[in-house]
Motif scaffolding. Structure first.
Motif, PDB file in Angstrom:
ATOM      1  N   ILE A  36       0.840  -1.205   0.000  1.00 24.53           N
ATOM      2  CA  ILE A  36       0.000   0.000   0.000  1.00 24.53           C
ATOM      3  C   ILE A  36       0.874   1.253   0.000  1.00 24.53           C
ATOM      4  O   ILE A  36       0.603   2.223  -0.722  1.00 24.53           O
ATOM      5  CB  ILE A  36      -0.955  -0.003   1.213  1.00 24.53           C
ATOM      6  N   CYS A  37       1.945   1.229   0.804  1.00 28.12           N
ATOM      7  CA  CYS A  37       2.872   2.372   0.842  1.00 28.12           C
ATOM      8  C   CYS A  37       3.540   2.598  -0.516  1.00 28.12           C
ATOM      9  O   CYS A  37       3.725   3.742  -0.948  1.00 28.12           O
ATOM     10  CB  CYS A  37       3.936   2.157   1.909  1.00 28.12           C
ATOM     11  N   ASP A  38       3.896   1.503  -1.184  1.00 30.95           N
ATOM     12  CA  ASP A  38       4.518   1.616  -2.504  1.00 30.95           C
ATOM     13  C   ASP A  38       3.562   2.258  -3.505  1.00 30.95           C
ATOM     14  O   ASP A  38       3.968   3.084  -4.330  1.00 30.95           O
ATOM     15  CB  ASP A  38       4.942   0.238  -3.014  1.00 30.95           C
ATOM     16  N   ARG A  39       2.299   1.878  -3.425  1.00 35.09           N
ATOM     17  CA  ARG A  39       1.299   2.377  -4.377  1.00 35.09           C
ATOM     18  C   ARG A  39       0.807   3.776  -4.013  1.00 35.09           C
ATOM     19  O   ARG A  39       0.437   4.545  -4.885  1.00 35.09           O
ATOM     20  CB  ARG A  39       0.115   1.414  -4.443  1.00 35.09           C
ATOM     21  N   ASN A  40       0.788   4.067  -2.716  1.00 35.14           N
ATOM     22  CA  ASN A  40       0.292   5.364  -2.267  1.00 35.14           C
ATOM     23  C   ASN A  40       1.099   5.830  -1.050  1.00 35.14           C
ATOM     24  O   ASN A  40       0.727   5.569   0.096  1.00 35.14           O
ATOM     25  CB  ASN A  40      -1.198   5.272  -1.902  1.00 35.14           C
ATOM     26  N   PRO A  41       2.221   6.509  -1.290  1.00 35.41           N
ATOM     27  CA  PRO A  41       3.096   6.941  -0.187  1.00 35.41           C
ATOM     28  C   PRO A  41       2.392   7.834   0.827  1.00 35.41           C
ATOM     29  O   PRO A  41       2.876   7.964   1.967  1.00 35.41           O
ATOM     30  CB  PRO A  41       4.220   7.706  -0.901  1.00 35.41           C
ATOM     31  N   ASN A  42       1.287   8.453   0.452  1.00 38.04           N
ATOM     32  CA  ASN A  42       0.583   9.349   1.366  1.00 38.04           C
ATOM     33  C   ASN A  42      -0.469   8.633   2.215  1.00 38.04           C
ATOM     34  O   ASN A  42      -1.134   9.271   3.041  1.00 38.04           O
ATOM     35  CB  ASN A  42      -0.101  10.475   0.584  1.00 38.04           C
ATOM     36  N   ALA A  43      -0.628   7.335   2.002  1.00 41.64           N
ATOM     37  CA  ALA A  43      -1.636   6.590   2.761  1.00 41.64           C
ATOM     38  C   ALA A  43      -1.288   6.580   4.243  1.00 41.64           C
ATOM     39  O   ALA A  43      -0.125   6.437   4.629  1.00 41.64           O
ATOM     40  CB  ALA A  43      -1.738   5.164   2.235  1.00 41.64           C
ATOM     41  N   SER A  44      -2.313   6.749   5.076  1.00 42.47           N
ATOM     42  CA  SER A  44      -2.132   6.709   6.526  1.00 42.47           C
ATOM     43  C   SER A  44      -2.417   5.285   7.008  1.00 42.47           C
ATOM     44  O   SER A  44      -3.553   4.820   6.966  1.00 42.47           O
ATOM     45  CB  SER A  44      -3.085   7.694   7.206  1.00 42.47           C
ATOM     46  N   ILE A  45      -1.354   4.604   7.440  1.00 43.50           N
ATOM     47  CA  ILE A  45      -1.476   3.209   7.860  1.00 43.50           C
ATOM     48  C   ILE A  45      -1.123   3.100   9.339  1.00 43.50           C
ATOM     49  O   ILE A  45      -0.083   3.599   9.779  1.00 43.50           O
ATOM     50  CB  ILE A  45      -0.538   2.290   7.041  1.00 43.50           C
ATOM     51  N   HIS A  46      -1.987   2.452  10.104  1.00 46.07           N
ATOM     52  CA  HIS A  46      -1.677   2.200  11.510  1.00 46.07           C
ATOM     53  C   HIS A  46      -1.577   0.700  11.705  1.00 46.07           C
ATOM     54  O   HIS A  46      -2.563  -0.023  11.616  1.00 46.07           O
ATOM     55  CB  HIS A  46      -2.737   2.785  12.438  1.00 46.07           C
TER      56      HIS A  46
END
Length: 321
Positions: A36-46
């Motif tokens: 998910i980070c690779d596809r969307n670096p701005n994603a907020s992941i907890h």
């Protein structure tokens, strides 16, 4: 996992992954986060463990910082919690997680959970949480097959810069089937011994190293032995346990058999159900959960179950069923 990583919040929500220890559940969860980070670096992941969620909840309550706690978890694009089964018996935390789940789900935010058991079989988990965990996809990570174990051994060896012969990899895969950590541990020990003796990896070395690894595998118990043990204790016939009869004097021992079969054998829920008159997997899950709950509430019954488990695990002549 790929579908969730490429289309979070829409593919499978929640994604509930369960399986025994050492099969790679945490690796899958972390891989989802990385993709998910690779596809969307701005994603907020907890990403946190259930223990981490519990600890942060207690700290927020004691310091009167619940708004910050809720913001941290409910405003994430993706919430990933490992070992969610540890929510059991924590009523206040279950209440908080229930509302966190609802908030994220309604906002179409992705929820990924892992556990050592499917939702139905987590003791003391509120029914409303069990229901929500089953809204999306519940997927089991099973033990790797023999061929897959060989491939894992070869890959682990490659990552350590080892050239491992196929017959050595095959021997390790045949000797260890419990989990991937133990496979990797065998490769590490093999490399260490090869370095000590200053020899290459070979079958003789592998046999000596494997013989030094203490076996932690529990005694394999057949469902027939479990049924014999329970039937003898309750003075029942095997045909009673496999029948459709539902009176309490038969139904409870039958449920106990299913509980022990799930605990002591590698059979799937469907396979266990087939032993007991062709019952489906939901019946087996209900039996396991009912027995676990009764054990928790009734110490005398728990002692009976423990005794029968020990009897079933006593080695028997190979001629016995």
């Amino acid at each position: 996992a790929l579908a969730v990583a490429e289309n979070p919040g829409r593919a499978y929500n929640p994604l509930f992954i369960h399986g025994r220890v050492g099969l790679g559940k945490s690796h899958l969860l972390q891989a989802i986060c990385h993709r998910i980070c690779d596809r969307n670096p701005n994603a907020s992941i907890h990403y946190t463990s259930c223990e981490g969620f519990l600890t942060q909840f207690v700290e927020a309550v004691t310091s009167n910082q619940m708004p910050g706690f809720r913001h941290r978890f409910r405003d994430a694009d993706v919430l990933v919690i490992d070992d969610i089964h540890f929510l059991a018996k924590h009523d206040r935390v279950q209440e908080e997680f229930f509302h966190t789940f609802n908030s994220l789900f309604q906002a179409q935010k992705q929820i990924v959970l892992s556990s050592d058991a499917p939702p139905d079989l987590i003791p003391s988990l509120e029914e409303r949480l069990v229901s929500r965990f089953k809204w999306g996809l519940v997927a089991e990570v099973e033990k790797p097959s023999y061929d897959t174990r060989i491939a894992i051994v070869q890959k682990k060896a490659e990552l350590r810069g080892l050239q491992i012969p196929h017959d050595v990899a095959a021997l390790i895969a045949a000797s260890i089937d419990a989990n991937i950590r133990e496979l990797e541990g065998a490769v590490v020990r093999l490399q260490a011994q090869a370095n000590i003796e200053n020899v290459g990896l070979n079958l003789d070395l592998a046999q000596r190293v494997l013989s030094q690894i203490p076996s932690k595998a529990p005694l394999k118990v057949s469902i027939n032995v479990i049924m014999d043990t329970v039937a003898e204790f309750y003075s029942l016939k095997l045909s009673d346990l496999q029948s459709k009869r539902r009176q309490k004097s038969i139904a409870q021992p039958r449920q106990l058999c299913m509980f022990l079969a799930r605990k002591l054998t590698d059979h799937s829920l469907e396979e266990i159900g087939n032993y007991f008159g062709g019952r489906d997997h939901t019946t087996v899950m209900h039996a396991v959960r009912t027995t676990a709950e009764r054990m928790e509430a009734d110490t005398e019954y728990a002692a009976v179950v423990t005794t029968l488990q020990q009897r079933a695990q006593i080695p028997r002549p190979s001629t016995q069923r």
